[in-house]
Design a protein around this motif. Sequence first.
Motif, PDB file in Angstrom:
ATOM      1  N   GLU A  77       0.773  -1.116  -0.067  1.00 60.15           N
ATOM      2  CA  GLU A  77      -0.129   0.092  -0.051  1.00 60.15           C
ATOM      3  C   GLU A  77       0.820   1.244   0.068  1.00 60.15           C
ATOM      4  N   ALA A 116      -1.667  11.075   7.233  1.00 57.98           N
ATOM      5  CA  ALA A 116      -1.304  10.196   6.271  1.00 57.98           C
ATOM      6  C   ALA A 116      -2.548   9.130   6.242  1.00 57.98           C
ATOM      7  N   CYS A 117      -2.944   8.489   7.321  1.00 53.93           N
ATOM      8  CA  CYS A 117      -3.699   7.502   7.307  1.00 53.93           C
ATOM      9  C   CYS A 117      -5.149   7.988   7.118  1.00 53.93           C
ATOM     10  N   SER A 141       6.093   4.260   1.499  1.00 48.99           N
ATOM     11  CA  SER A 141       5.553   4.549   0.303  1.00 48.99           C
ATOM     12  C   SER A 141       6.257   3.839  -0.690  1.00 48.99           C
ATOM     13  N   TYR A 179      -5.295   8.300   3.281  1.00 48.08           N
ATOM     14  CA  TYR A 179      -5.344   7.121   2.565  1.00 48.08           C
ATOM     15  C   TYR A 179      -6.215   6.101   2.693  1.00 48.08           C
ATOM     16  N   CYS A 193       1.567   4.242   0.998  1.00 47.88           N
ATOM     17  CA  CYS A 193       1.569   5.322   2.089  1.00 47.88           C
ATOM     18  C   CYS A 193       2.701   5.219   3.159  1.00 47.88           C
TER      19      CYS A 193
END
Length: 460
Positions: free
Chosen positions: A317, A333-334, A384, A337, A319
Amino acid sequence: MKAEARGKNPSPTMSSMQNPSLFSNSRSSISGAVLTGCLSSLDGACIEKLLLHCGSALESNDVTLAQQVMWVLNNVASAVGDPNQRLASYFLRALVSRASRLCPATMSFKAAGIPHRRLMSVTELAGYVDLIPWHRFGFCASNNAILDAVRGFPKIHILDLSITHCMQWPTLIDALGKEPESPPVELRISVLSWRPPTPPLLNIPIEEVGQRLVNFARYRDVPFDFNVIEVGGPLDEEETIFSSSFYDFLLSQLNATMVKVNAEEALVVNIQNWLRYIPDEETSSSESSCDGIMSYRDSFLELVGRLSPCLMTVVDEDCDLGAQSGLTSRIVACFNYMWIPFDALETFLPKDSPQRIEYESDIGHKIENIVGYEGPQRIERLESGGKLCRRMAAMGFISVPFAEETVKEVKVLLDEHASGWGMKKDEDGMLVLTWKGHNAVYAGAWVPHDLTSHQNNLLV
């Protein structure tokens, strides 16, 4: 990009709290403008600000302020609302869980629990994987890259490190069964007996999964062998994932002898949503590198390189939630995402769909780990695609571009799903699954820089 919230009166998600008075005096402490603005607009940006505000309070150990923000979040989040509200409800549960551990004497309550993870049948798991292209994208890209890399080899050996219980391989076996070679290519798949304790969970052991693959391969006239590499060690299952001793032991198992590397086979190492569970802290043993202490993740990649695979595929994923990220940065970020799967499910499943509820609750478990825990207990440490490419280059791997035929195959797959799904090639040569233009999942392929030098390490 965030989905716009539509609900005006979301139902509370914290009705099961044991201490309702927790929120009784919060209006006077939170500015009226903030409260009125959030409750009237209910958009993703407002929810993100509230979550960030609460996370900042918890980082500074200000439980009182955190409680006040939770009161506002409680009036915004909804387990049956739009994607932003549903996502917020899981974040709220995670924040309450964290606050309860931070100051148990003050936080004498519990948030409504996330539904218990259940064990799926193989048929249910297939439906779970097919729901959105989150997993199938990586399967398709990796399988095509593998077929290109092993073309001409009479024997193939795949070391499979994944969380989806070998759901990737029927398609590959089927493709090998259609190859014109005579005699047919021989395939061997090896898996570890251990997998990260994360959904989806299956109701049969990995050995039975292997037997089903054996039966399917026989039906497709593909010579096939399935091997389980036992990773036991002295630790029980409960403490395994939190112990550096376990990772030292795990890395010690990744050698040519344990993997049963055979010079006559084309070895492929396939990593699907698995690398994130290898910690990025320094190893407790310095044996993995002569150049000094490395992280567990780098040590793992170095050991993979020593196996001299003809290809290494990595899917995960896209992120950044690494070891060094603080709570507030992880929340931002979470939230931005994890909105992606919530928004995607909204396009074709009703709010009360059991499939949707189960898929979202699995994401909720991940959110609770990302937001609610620190240290070894926080096992969800995404990296990432860009950072992974730099890591791979530093570890001596060279990127292998995906063929145009692979790109076409992936596009055909995405055409079977909602129009919001797309794909792009990034500057590092990886394929990236997107939702409404936002990066979701990346797939990359690499080879060790110098396969000749790695051959000398096969029996180390």
